[in-house]
Design a protein around this motif. Structure first.
Motif, PDB file in Angstrom:
ATOM      1  N   CYS A 278       1.427 -12.480 -28.220  1.00  0.00           N
ATOM      2  CA  CYS A 278       1.849 -13.244 -29.409  1.00  0.00           C
ATOM      3  C   CYS A 278       3.305 -12.967 -29.785  1.00  0.00           C
ATOM      4  CB  CYS A 278       0.930 -12.893 -30.576  1.00  0.00           C
ATOM      5  SG  CYS A 278       1.362 -13.754 -32.085  1.00  0.00           S
ATOM      6  N   CYS A 290       2.647 -21.174 -37.525  1.00  0.00           N
ATOM      7  CA  CYS A 290       3.443 -20.646 -36.411  1.00  0.00           C
ATOM      8  C   CYS A 290       4.297 -21.747 -35.773  1.00  0.00           C
ATOM      9  CB  CYS A 290       2.497 -20.051 -35.363  1.00  0.00           C
ATOM     10  SG  CYS A 290       3.380 -19.520 -33.891  1.00  0.00           S
ATOM     11  N   CYS A 341       3.776 -21.421 -27.322  1.00  0.00           N
ATOM     12  CA  CYS A 341       3.141 -20.100 -27.417  1.00  0.00           C
ATOM     13  C   CYS A 341       2.808 -19.583 -26.002  1.00  0.00           C
ATOM     14  CB  CYS A 341       1.864 -20.227 -28.236  1.00  0.00           C
ATOM     15  SG  CYS A 341       0.811 -18.787 -28.065  1.00  0.00           S
TER      16      CYS A 341
END
Ligand code: SF4
Length: 781
Positions: A278, A290, A341
């Motif tokens: 992360c 996010c 991500c």
């Protein structure tokens, strides 16, 4: 050659847009999903058709799937989705995905039955309230056909490069040669057994000594079996991060060893845990929290192509340039470049990579992503389980759930007011359990229903809170939420493979230890993971478990739930018995009651051996207390001999420092505990380690929990002591002793310190190539 793809996979590739959204809504479990589908279809009329197999072709694509249901009277096709929580909070892009699937099924059915139009319905079934919400639309067949062709067209160029990749990969793997000039002794035997297991689709347990090159000795034959065994993917699973590194090194070597085949088109992906990957710890995985989740699916196609080094040309044609190793660092760099991500990029790339290297968790855990994906995509996979003697303990942890009331109370103090009622109810039920139990530890026949109901209500309340408050996540609340969710899930699976126990938290009151009536730990403690792991083994075409210590076989077969047709191979040791002197010190007892008397002779024995042959040694003890007693006497009696000690909870840097003292010119004794970080998985070849002292039989401590495990093992396998204490103990001894001889050039000495090392049942479990020096011991064998 056609490229086959499921309706779901096609839509996931072509119709996903917008944000990644993994809000904290507890989705239904797989079992709840199946039950939910069954309940919806059982409510339909008798003429209702369930589970319709549908296929369609477009150019090189063959699209397959199973529509959930069709009502021919209403001319309505239904796509059933189970959920939990508030349907109105479902992300719009997920709803779009569901409609995309319904439309594809709609066309496939119109085509099959010659229908001019059809009603398509999304049926959302709430697994908690058992209510259905139905959304329906009428579609013309012609429009659905265009939609289908458009989706296929978008996927076609990717499919073409995938077909080309697989063909080239399989051709080159067939021609691949072993990367070294020859196999080491025992390595060929291992490799042949692995190849046969993959080819013939069965499970294999391979006991192979350290030093023969097990990583490459299993990866190479499994790659050779890819086309013969029609394998889609290989999962290489390890218990420790160091194992992942070894696998990456071995694959790098295989990829680069054959210049004629270079670069071997093999896509290798390393998976890491979410908290390690992360980029925004403390944020939640959705676009409102996010930045890497915001617009994730819009940027994913370019990130995916970059990771696989695929160039999409102007005509929509894909062209594979070459592929590389997608270890965690290279993946992170690609994710950064494309602002996605890294963790979820890796999850996507699992679909397109050939060898996935990850932790045991990724396949064996309760919610293991690799297991679920392999099932959903119907992949043919082969699973390699590295250092498989660790699987029992690790799997027990995966299917164990624990709640600590002290942690809960701390969390409750900072929890939002809106959750007060739900959390208070949990605490009240918990206190009632504490009150009813006078003793410190007790096992119950089943988890308490009233407490579980209160916990479930709290889970829903927290999920609603998270949905309404997407930013500013309270990390204590989030941690409790995940623990509670896991506890609730595990409780649904409770059976005789597990215990439910309550342990009071003991506090020090003056000179006495007393029960803290208001605090306890609740544990759903898995003892036998076999019922869960069996499903994992069944889902793979073949599973190969390998380690230096998998004896006795029935212990692992029964506790892990290995299939009936599992094959075994015990690979011959490449080491000569002359390389290792094994001394049994039978005049010393290391039993708890004799420990005081054992300290002095053990210290003297270590010093004598050091004087005879100065070098580096490891001395293993059953506990830190025992270790301390010996080191303090040793230090005062032999101040000239350097020593260094393992301490409780050592950080990684401290562990490195401990190991760094074992240099080839070094001298001294490293004191460590058996079963700890230095008792397995460390490599100190040559003069870095001259010998080891093992002052214990390795038996786990006798305590109320282990006694319960013994009783349960006795009940199920009629071997309580052996399964709870004896076999795990000896396995640790052999692992620790295995640190001494690492190569065919090494020489060393092991002292087995305890009179029980002369017993025949102990000797039977020691490696057959060890030559014990005492005459009476040879006879006992
Ligand atoms: S970066 Fe972290 S918070 Fe953001 S989506 Fe990935 S895992 Fe979730």
């Amino acid at each position: 050659m056609k490229y086959e793809i499921s309706v779901r996979s096609l839509c996931e590739f072509t119709a996903r847009q917008g944000d990644l959204d993994r809000r904290f809504t507890p989705g239904p479990s797989a079992l709840e999903g199946i039950a939910g589908h069954g309940m919806v279809t059982s409510r339909r009329d008798p003429h209702y058709q369930r589970e319709l197999s549908l296929t369609g072709e477009y150019k090189q694509l063959l699209v397959r799937g199973r529509a959930d249901g069709f009502d021919p009277v209403k001319n309505q096709l239904e796509e059933i989705k189970t959920f939990r929580g508030d349907l109105s909070t479902m992300p719009g892009n997920l709803r779009q995905l569901h409609w995309a699937q319904a439309r594809i099924y709609g066309w496939l059915l119109c085509q099959k039955l010659g229908l001019p139009r059809i009603s398509l319905a999304l049926v959302y079934f709430d697994v908690a309230g058992k209510q259905e919400t139905l959304l329906a639309e009428i579609h013309e067949a012609e429009a659905l056909k265009h939609y289908f062709e458009d989706q296929c067209e978008r996927f076609l160029c990717w499919a073409e490069q995938e077909l080309a990749h697989r063909t080239a990969r399989n051709r080159m793997l067939d021609a691949l040669r072993f990367p070294h000039s020859s196999f080491r002794q025992g390595q060929r035997q291992l490799a042949e057994a692995v190849y046969r297991a993959a080819r013939d689709e069965h499970c294999l347990v391979a006991q192979a000594p350290t030093g023969i090159g097990k990583t490459i000795g299993t990866l190479f034959p499994i790659l050779k079996a890819v086309s013969r065994g029609k394998l889609d993917k290989i999962f290489f699973l390890t218990a420790k991060t160091s194992g992942r590194g070894l696998a990456l090194d071995a694959l790098e070597l295989i990829k680069n060893s054959e210049p004629v085949l270079s670069p071997l088109p093999l896509r290798v992906l390393e998976l890491t845990a979410r908290d390690k990957a992360c980029e925004y710890p403390g944020k939640a995985c959705h676009g409102e929290s996010c930045p890497l989740a915001l617009g994730f699916y819009d940027r994913l196609p370019k990130a995916r192509a970059a990771a696989l080094e695929i160039k999409i040309t102007c005509a929509g044609r894909a062209n594979t340039q070459c592929t590389d190793m997608l270890d965690k660092d290279s993946l992170r760099a690609i994710a950064r470049e494309h602002q996605v991500c890294p963790y979820y990029l890796a999850q996507e790339l699992v679909r397109w990579c050939d060898v996935i290297i990850g932790d045991y968790n990724h396949y064996f855990d309760l919610n293991a992503a690799l297991y679920e994906l392999a099932g959903a995509k119907q992949w043919h996979v082969s699973v390699l389980v590295d250092e498989a003697h660790n699987l029992l303990d690790r799997a027990r942890k995966m299917y164990t759930a624990e709640l600590d009331q002290a942690v809960f109370k701390t969390m409750r103090r900072s929890a939002p007011l809106v959750l007060k009622k739900a959390l208070d109810r949990v605490n009240r039920c918990w206190n009632e359990l504490n009150k009813e139990q006078a003793d410190i530890y007790r096992v119950y026949p089943a988890p308490p229903g009233k407490f579980l109901a209160a916990l479930q209500q709290a889970i829903f309340a927290i999920a609603d809170y998270f949905t309404a408050n997407p930013s500013g996540i309270n990390s204590e609340l989030q941690r409790f939420y995940f623990s509670a969710l896991h506890f609730s899930r595990v409780s649904e699976l409770f059976d005789r493979h597990s215990l439910f126990d309550l342990t009071k938290i003991v506090v020090n009151s003056g000179n006495f230890l007393v029960n803290n009536r208001s605090s306890s730990t609740l544990c759903l403690r898995n003892i036998i993971p076999a019922p869960f792991l069996t499903q994992r083994f069944a889902a793979a075409k073949s599973t190969i478990l390998f380690s230096a210590t998998l004896t006795p076989w029935h212990f692992y077969r029964n506790t892990l739930g290995l299939p009936e047709n599992t094959m075994r191979v015990e690979v011959d040791s490449p080491f000569r018995s002359e390389q290792l002197s094994v001394q049994v010190v039978s005049h010393v007892s290391t039993r708890y009651r004799h420990r005081g008397a054992s300290v002095s002779p053990i210290a003297d024995l270590i010093s004598r051996q050091f004087a005879r042959q100065p070098g580096n040694y490891l001395a293993f003890f059953s506990s830190f207390d025992y270790l301390k007693s010996v080191t303090s006497l040793f230090r005062s009696r032999y101040p000239g001999i350097p020593l260094w000690e393992q301490t409780r909870g050592m950080e990684e840097a401290e562990q490195d420092e401990f190991l760094a003292r074992f240099t080839s010119t070094g001298r001294g004794i490293g004191f460590a505990v058996l079963g700890g970080s230095f008792a397995e998985g460390i490599d100190l070849p040559g003069k870095r380690l001259s010998g080891a002292f093992i002052a214990t039989l390795g038996l786990p401590q006798v305590n109320p929990v282990n006694e319960q495990i013994r009783q349960r093992m006795d009940l199920i396998f009629h071997a309580g002591y052996e399964y709870a204490y004896f076999f795990p103990g000896i396995q640790k001894i052999v692992q620790a002793a295995g640190r001494v001889i690492r190569t065919q050039l090494d020489e060393g000495i092991i002292y087995l310190i305890d009179d029980r090392f002369t017993r025949s049942d102990v000797l039977r479990l020691l490696p057959s190539w060890w030559k014990l020096e005492r005459q009476e011991i040879k006879e006992a064998r």
